[in-house]
Design a protein around this motif. Structure first.
Motif, PDB file in Angstrom:
ATOM      1  N   VAL A   4       0.964  -1.641   0.252  1.00 15.79           N
ATOM      2  CA  VAL A   4       0.090   0.186   0.111  1.00 15.79           C
ATOM      3  C   VAL A   4       0.748   0.636   0.492  1.00 15.79           C
ATOM      4  CG1 VAL A   4      -1.672   1.212   1.190  1.00 15.79           C
ATOM      5  CG2 VAL A   4      -2.239  -1.397   0.895  1.00 15.79           C
ATOM      6  N   THR A   5       0.465   1.899  -0.914  1.00 13.45           N
ATOM      7  CA  THR A   5       1.083   3.404  -1.472  1.00 13.45           C
ATOM      8  C   THR A   5       0.696   4.414   0.279  1.00 13.45           C
ATOM      9  OG1 THR A   5       0.389   4.231  -3.026  1.00 13.45           O
ATOM     10  CG2 THR A   5       2.399   2.423  -3.038  1.00 13.45           C
ATOM     11  N   PHE A   6      -0.919   4.458  -0.306  1.00 12.08           N
ATOM     12  CA  PHE A   6      -1.232   5.553   0.404  1.00 12.08           C
ATOM     13  C   PHE A   6      -3.054   5.136   1.271  1.00 12.08           C
ATOM     14  CE2 PHE A   6      -5.022   8.472  -0.755  1.00 12.08           C
ATOM     15  CZ  PHE A   6      -5.174   9.719   0.056  1.00 12.08           C
ATOM     16  N   SER A   7      -3.112   6.095   2.900  1.00 13.23           N
ATOM     17  CA  SER A   7      -3.722   5.116   3.320  1.00 13.23           C
ATOM     18  C   SER A   7      -4.588   6.644   4.611  1.00 13.23           C
ATOM     19  CB  SER A   7      -2.553   4.739   4.477  1.00 13.23           C
ATOM     20  OG  SER A   7      -3.767   3.973   5.731  1.00 13.23           O
ATOM     21  N   PRO A   8      -5.213   6.733   3.414  1.00 11.33           N
ATOM     22  CA  PRO A   8      -6.649   7.647   4.262  1.00 11.33           C
ATOM     23  C   PRO A   8      -7.229   6.546   4.709  1.00 11.33           C
ATOM     24  CG  PRO A   8      -7.543   6.289   2.189  1.00 11.33           C
ATOM     25  CD  PRO A   8      -6.447   6.179   2.411  1.00 11.33           C
ATOM     26  N   VAL A   9      -6.694   7.939   6.253  1.00 12.79           N
ATOM     27  CA  VAL A   9      -7.387   7.232   7.685  1.00 12.79           C
ATOM     28  C   VAL A   9      -8.595   8.169   8.196  1.00 12.79           C
ATOM     29  CG1 VAL A   9      -5.919   5.651   7.924  1.00 12.79           C
ATOM     30  CG2 VAL A   9      -5.205   8.034   8.999  1.00 12.79           C
ATOM     31  N   SER A  32       6.494   0.230   1.664  1.00 10.11           N
ATOM     32  CA  SER A  32       5.914   0.454   0.808  1.00 10.11           C
ATOM     33  C   SER A  32       5.004   2.332   0.418  1.00 10.11           C
ATOM     34  CB  SER A  32       5.327  -0.023  -0.149  1.00 10.11           C
ATOM     35  OG  SER A  32       3.457  -0.476   1.040  1.00 10.11           O
ATOM     36  N   LEU A  33       5.388   2.796   1.782  1.00  8.12           N
ATOM     37  CA  LEU A  33       3.398   3.436   2.340  1.00  8.12           C
ATOM     38  C   LEU A  33       3.900   4.825   1.801  1.00  8.12           C
ATOM     39  CD1 LEU A  33       0.938   4.215   3.681  1.00  8.12           C
ATOM     40  CD2 LEU A  33       2.006   3.737   5.890  1.00  8.12           C
ATOM     41  N   ILE A  34       3.774   5.962   1.662  1.00  5.87           N
ATOM     42  CA  ILE A  34       3.845   7.446   0.944  1.00  5.87           C
ATOM     43  C   ILE A  34       3.486   8.212   2.617  1.00  5.87           C
ATOM     44  CG2 ILE A  34       4.272   9.053  -0.687  1.00  5.87           C
ATOM     45  CD1 ILE A  34       3.797   7.413  -2.580  1.00  5.87           C
ATOM     46  N   THR A  35       2.226   8.208   2.510  1.00  6.57           N
ATOM     47  CA  THR A  35       1.340   9.119   3.865  1.00  6.57           C
ATOM     48  C   THR A  35       0.382   8.166   3.554  1.00  6.57           C
ATOM     49  OG1 THR A  35       0.874  11.285   3.444  1.00  6.57           O
ATOM     50  CG2 THR A  35       0.162  10.307   2.010  1.00  6.57           C
ATOM     51  N   PHE A  36       0.120   8.468   4.685  1.00  4.70           N
ATOM     52  CA  PHE A  36      -1.196   8.828   5.581  1.00  4.70           C
ATOM     53  C   PHE A  36      -2.305  10.076   5.315  1.00  4.70           C
ATOM     54  CE2 PHE A  36       1.674   6.168   8.493  1.00  4.70           C
ATOM     55  CZ  PHE A  36       0.918   4.975   8.451  1.00  4.70           C
ATOM     56  N   VAL A  37      -2.826  10.393   5.546  1.00  3.26           N
ATOM     57  CA  VAL A  37      -3.644  11.519   5.311  1.00  3.26           C
ATOM     58  C   VAL A  37      -5.453  11.324   6.306  1.00  3.26           C
ATOM     59  CG1 VAL A  37      -5.233  11.195   2.931  1.00  3.26           C
ATOM     60  CG2 VAL A  37      -4.291  12.949   3.683  1.00  3.26           C
ATOM     61  N   THR A  38      -5.867  12.246   6.478  1.00 10.28           N
ATOM     62  CA  THR A  38      -6.694  12.671   7.682  1.00 10.28           C
ATOM     63  C   THR A  38      -7.656  13.640   6.794  1.00 10.28           C
ATOM     64  OG1 THR A  38      -7.483  11.903   9.902  1.00 10.28           O
ATOM     65  CG2 THR A  38      -5.560  13.807   9.604  1.00 10.28           C
ATOM     66  N   GLY A  39      -8.656  13.634   7.854  1.00 15.10           N
ATOM     67  CA  GLY A  39     -10.519  14.549   6.880  1.00 15.10           C
ATOM     68  C   GLY A  39     -10.973  14.634   8.330  1.00 15.10           C
ATOM     69  N   SER A  40     -12.595  14.839   8.591  1.00 12.61           N
ATOM     70  CA  SER A  40     -13.728  14.454   9.135  1.00 12.61           C
ATOM     71  C   SER A  40     -12.751  15.825   9.915  1.00 12.61           C
ATOM     72  CB  SER A  40     -13.318  13.011   9.200  1.00 12.61           C
ATOM     73  OG  SER A  40     -12.824  12.890  10.319  1.00 12.61           O
ATOM     74  N   GLU A  41     -12.004  15.828  10.929  1.00 10.77           N
ATOM     75  CA  GLU A  41     -12.035  16.980  12.197  1.00 10.77           C
ATOM     76  C   GLU A  41     -10.812  17.275  12.410  1.00 10.77           C
ATOM     77  OE1 GLU A  41     -11.817  14.449  16.109  1.00 10.77           O
ATOM     78  OE2 GLU A  41     -13.378  13.381  15.318  1.00 10.77           O
ATOM     79  N   PRO A  42     -10.312  18.320  13.140  1.00 11.32           N
ATOM     80  CA  PRO A  42      -8.720  18.469  13.320  1.00 11.32           C
ATOM     81  C   PRO A  42      -7.813  17.437  13.772  1.00 11.32           C
ATOM     82  CG  PRO A  42      -9.932  20.239  13.358  1.00 11.32           C
ATOM     83  CD  PRO A  42     -11.306  19.113  13.623  1.00 11.32           C
ATOM     84  N   ILE A  43      -6.716  17.158  13.954  1.00  7.94           N
ATOM     85  CA  ILE A  43      -5.699  16.587  14.497  1.00  7.94           C
ATOM     86  C   ILE A  43      -4.287  17.714  14.918  1.00  7.94           C
ATOM     87  CG2 ILE A  43      -4.927  15.383  13.144  1.00  7.94           C
ATOM     88  CD1 ILE A  43      -5.192  12.880  14.722  1.00  7.94           C
ATOM     89  N   ALA A  44      -4.430  16.991  16.472  1.00  6.72           N
ATOM     90  CA  ALA A  44      -2.799  17.518  16.827  1.00  6.72           C
ATOM     91  C   ALA A  44      -1.512  17.744  16.063  1.00  6.72           C
ATOM     92  CB  ALA A  44      -2.563  17.699  18.174  1.00  6.72           C
ATOM     93  N   ALA A  45      -0.744  19.065  15.452  1.00  6.60           N
ATOM     94  CA  ALA A  45       0.237  18.769  14.820  1.00  6.60           C
ATOM     95  C   ALA A  45       1.068  17.822  15.413  1.00  6.60           C
ATOM     96  CB  ALA A  45       0.754  20.150  14.968  1.00  6.60           C
ATOM     97  N   ARG A  46       1.013  17.441  17.869  1.00  5.23           N
ATOM     98  CA  ARG A  46       1.912  16.301  17.886  1.00  5.23           C
ATOM     99  C   ARG A  46       1.530  15.457  17.466  1.00  5.23           C
ATOM    100  NH1 ARG A  46       1.034  13.685  21.669  1.00  5.23           N
ATOM    101  NH2 ARG A  46       3.165  13.287  23.588  1.00  5.23           N
ATOM    102  N   THR A  47       0.792  14.822  17.049  1.00  7.02           N
ATOM    103  CA  THR A  47       0.102  13.697  16.674  1.00  7.02           C
ATOM    104  C   THR A  47       1.072  13.298  15.729  1.00  7.02           C
ATOM    105  OG1 THR A  47      -1.530  13.206  17.959  1.00  7.02           O
ATOM    106  CG2 THR A  47      -1.901  12.286  15.858  1.00  7.02           C
TER     107      THR A  47
END
Length: 547
Positions: free
Chosen positions: A283-288, A309-324
């Protein structure tokens, strides 16, 4: 009059935007598929290993469309689709859209009361159910509305059913429809109707046209055309466990198919299955959703799997702390980023970049085709840099409106076409947006929307309740959870555990009162009687800090 320095934020760039074609969204995707390899994997079931190639989809989707039309589905008809993530779900969804009908996306776990409302607002007369259990529930609700309300129903899984199935439709011998609708307009024809909860407590049907949806793909192609060539396809292998009946899950699946990658389908998130899928399918792309990132922040499980293989996680739907985001990036060695969108904007809006990944609250820059402004909550004046207000957006991916709800539509989209998002934001000198809160009272549990009014209406019917307010309170794992403050009637004795149990019996699990129940003498309200939920949350946090 706008405040000094108030301005509309637009995409910065010299390359003109391309035209948005006036075509059927599913037809556009099928055309894109011809550019990918006939035998390349398009959809993969992460659990069973079943695969659909691009060639399979180019045959299955039109064939299923033909079967639907032969059954009587006509342009403009509404087809209810209640299914968790399944390899056949994108096929069914796109077949309905190809038939120029509207696919109404619902959670298969919706209660009968929710279904009754959804069927009524969408005017659905056809249905596709996940399995026999969901089919029976749908049929019962349709019969309660009218004996002939449901024209026909198909199931996705036939393991426990002898009903007509999606597989039957994919093997249909029905000929291609001879009649061609020359009046089709991608800008006014509704392709998709996801559901959006509102402060009324009842879901609203978001009417997304073919043009709305195609805009998301034109936007993606435009960005690729002006970006430096790269040696990888971000969507080469996408892991989809976010429900496809939500816009984020839908968009990420479709982006993968438009890009010629493979969408690896999981019905839900479980840590071992999730990481096994990343490892096994490269997997290269993981929306979470944010709650998954918060789980991964503290869990040691990812070190047991190969994430190379993974390039990035991407998230949305609500803000998440930069620290996380920083912790996940450091632990995994893979970038974690976030963006902003909503069903009413076809699920797209902003995205972060290399410079803004870890800026607190940053949701990045506007995407192409969008305009935005920040508006003062009290005066309605347009604001300038670093001035907090409500985010308004405008562009060709903004919904047509809410189904059979002109009042809510007028309250959300103004006469100039601005979509009032209900989100509190500000922007900086480089046009990066930062989200600071939500004006709307929606509670977001694991990315799912929960309307306080829905829970309040249930609690109000409990004997001995004089007044009630529900608000979201912070939760380390789920982001937010609902909590109820109840004013008992004089001399009434209320058992808080009984209230929690009563609500649990009537709602989906994520809507339950996981934040608890508190008995109070009064509910804080403003001069027009609106509940001051911020006051309730601050009171809760103050009490919790003393424990």
């Amino acid at each position: 009059m706008a405040k000094e320095n108030g301005r509309i934020v637009k995409w910065r760039g010299d390359v003109p935007f391309p035209e948005i074609p006036n075509v059927n969204y599913a037809s556009s995707l099928l055309n894109a598929m011809t550019k990918h390899g006939e035998k390349d994997a398009a959809l993969v079931d992460a659990q069973s290993g079943k695969v659909y190639s691009y060639g399979d989809l180019q045959r299955a989707i039109p064939t299923m469309r033909n079967g639907l039309v032969a059954a009587g589905v006509r342009p403009g008809d509404k087809v209810l689709l209640g299914c968790r993530n399944h390899i056949d779900m994108p096929v069914a969804l796109l077949s309905v859209i190809l038939a120029e009908a509207t696919c109404v996306l619902i959670n298969p776990a919706s209660t009968k009361e929710e279904l009754k409302h959804i069927i009524g607002l969408s005017e659905s007369r056809w249905a596709i159910a996940q399995d026999e259990k969901v089919a029976l529930k749908m049929e019962e609700v349709f019969k309660e509305l009218s004996p002939d309300a449901l024209k026909k129903l198909w199931v996705v899984s036939r393991k426990t059913s002898t009903r007509p199935s999606v597989t039957d439709l994919m093997n249909s011998t029905a000929p291609e429809p001879k009649h061609k609708d020359n009046t089709f307009d991608a800008g006014t024809s509704v392709a998709l109707m996801p559901l959006s909860s509102g402060t009324t407590g009842l879901p609203k049907g978001v009417m997304l046209s073919h043009r709305n949806l195609i805009t998301t793909q034109v936007q993606r192609k435009y960005l690729a055309s002006i970006s430096p060539p790269r040696s990888f396809n971000l969507y080469g292998s996408s892991l989809i466990f976010i429900p496809m009946y939500h816009m984020m899950g839908f968009n990420m699946t479709m982006n993968t198919l438009f890009s010629g990658g493979k969408a690896v389908i999981l019905p839900k998130f479980t840590p071992k299955e999730y990481f096994k899928a990343i490892e096994n399918h490269r997997v290269t792309f993981s929306p979470v959703v944010p709650y998954v990132l918060r789980f991964l922040e503290t869990s040691p499980i990812m070190k047991n799997y190969d994430l190379s293989s993974l390039i990035t996680f991407v998230t949305g739907s609500e803000p998440i702390a930069a620290r996380t985001l920083e912790i996940i990036t450091k632990k995994s060695g893979r970038m974690a980023m976030q963006g902003w969108g909503m069903s009413e904007s076809s699920g797209i809006g902003t995205g972060t970049s290399n410079e803004t990944y870890f800026k607190e609250g940053c949701i990045g820059k506007l995407g192409p085709f969008f305009q935005a402004k920040v508006v003062d909550l009290e005066t309605g004046e347009m604001l300038g840099e670093r001035q907090e207000g409500e985010l308004y957006v405008r562009g060709p991916s903004v919904m047509l409106g809410y189904a059979n709800n002109p009042k809510a539509t007028a309250e959300t989209i103004d006469r100039e076409g601005w979509l009032h998002t209900g989100d509190l934001v500000y922007f900086d000198e480089d046009d990066n947006f930062y989200i600071t809160g939500r004006i709307k009272d929606l509670i977001k549990v694991k990315g799912y929307q929960v309307a306080p009014a829905e829970l309040e209406n249930i609690i109000k019917r409990i004997e001995g309740v004089r007044d009630v307010a529900v608000a979201g309170v912070p939760d380390g794992r789920l982001g937010e959870v609902p909590r109820a403050w109840i004013v008992p009637m004089a001399d009434a004795t209320l058992d808080t555990d009984a209230v929690i149990k009563h609500v649990a019996e009537k709602v989906l699990p994520y809507k339950q009162l996981a934040g608890g129940v508190e008995l109070v003498s009064s509910i804080p309200r403003n001069h027009i009687g609106k509940v001051l939920r911020r006051v309730l949350r601050k009171s809760y946090e103050a009490k919790k800090s003393k424990l």
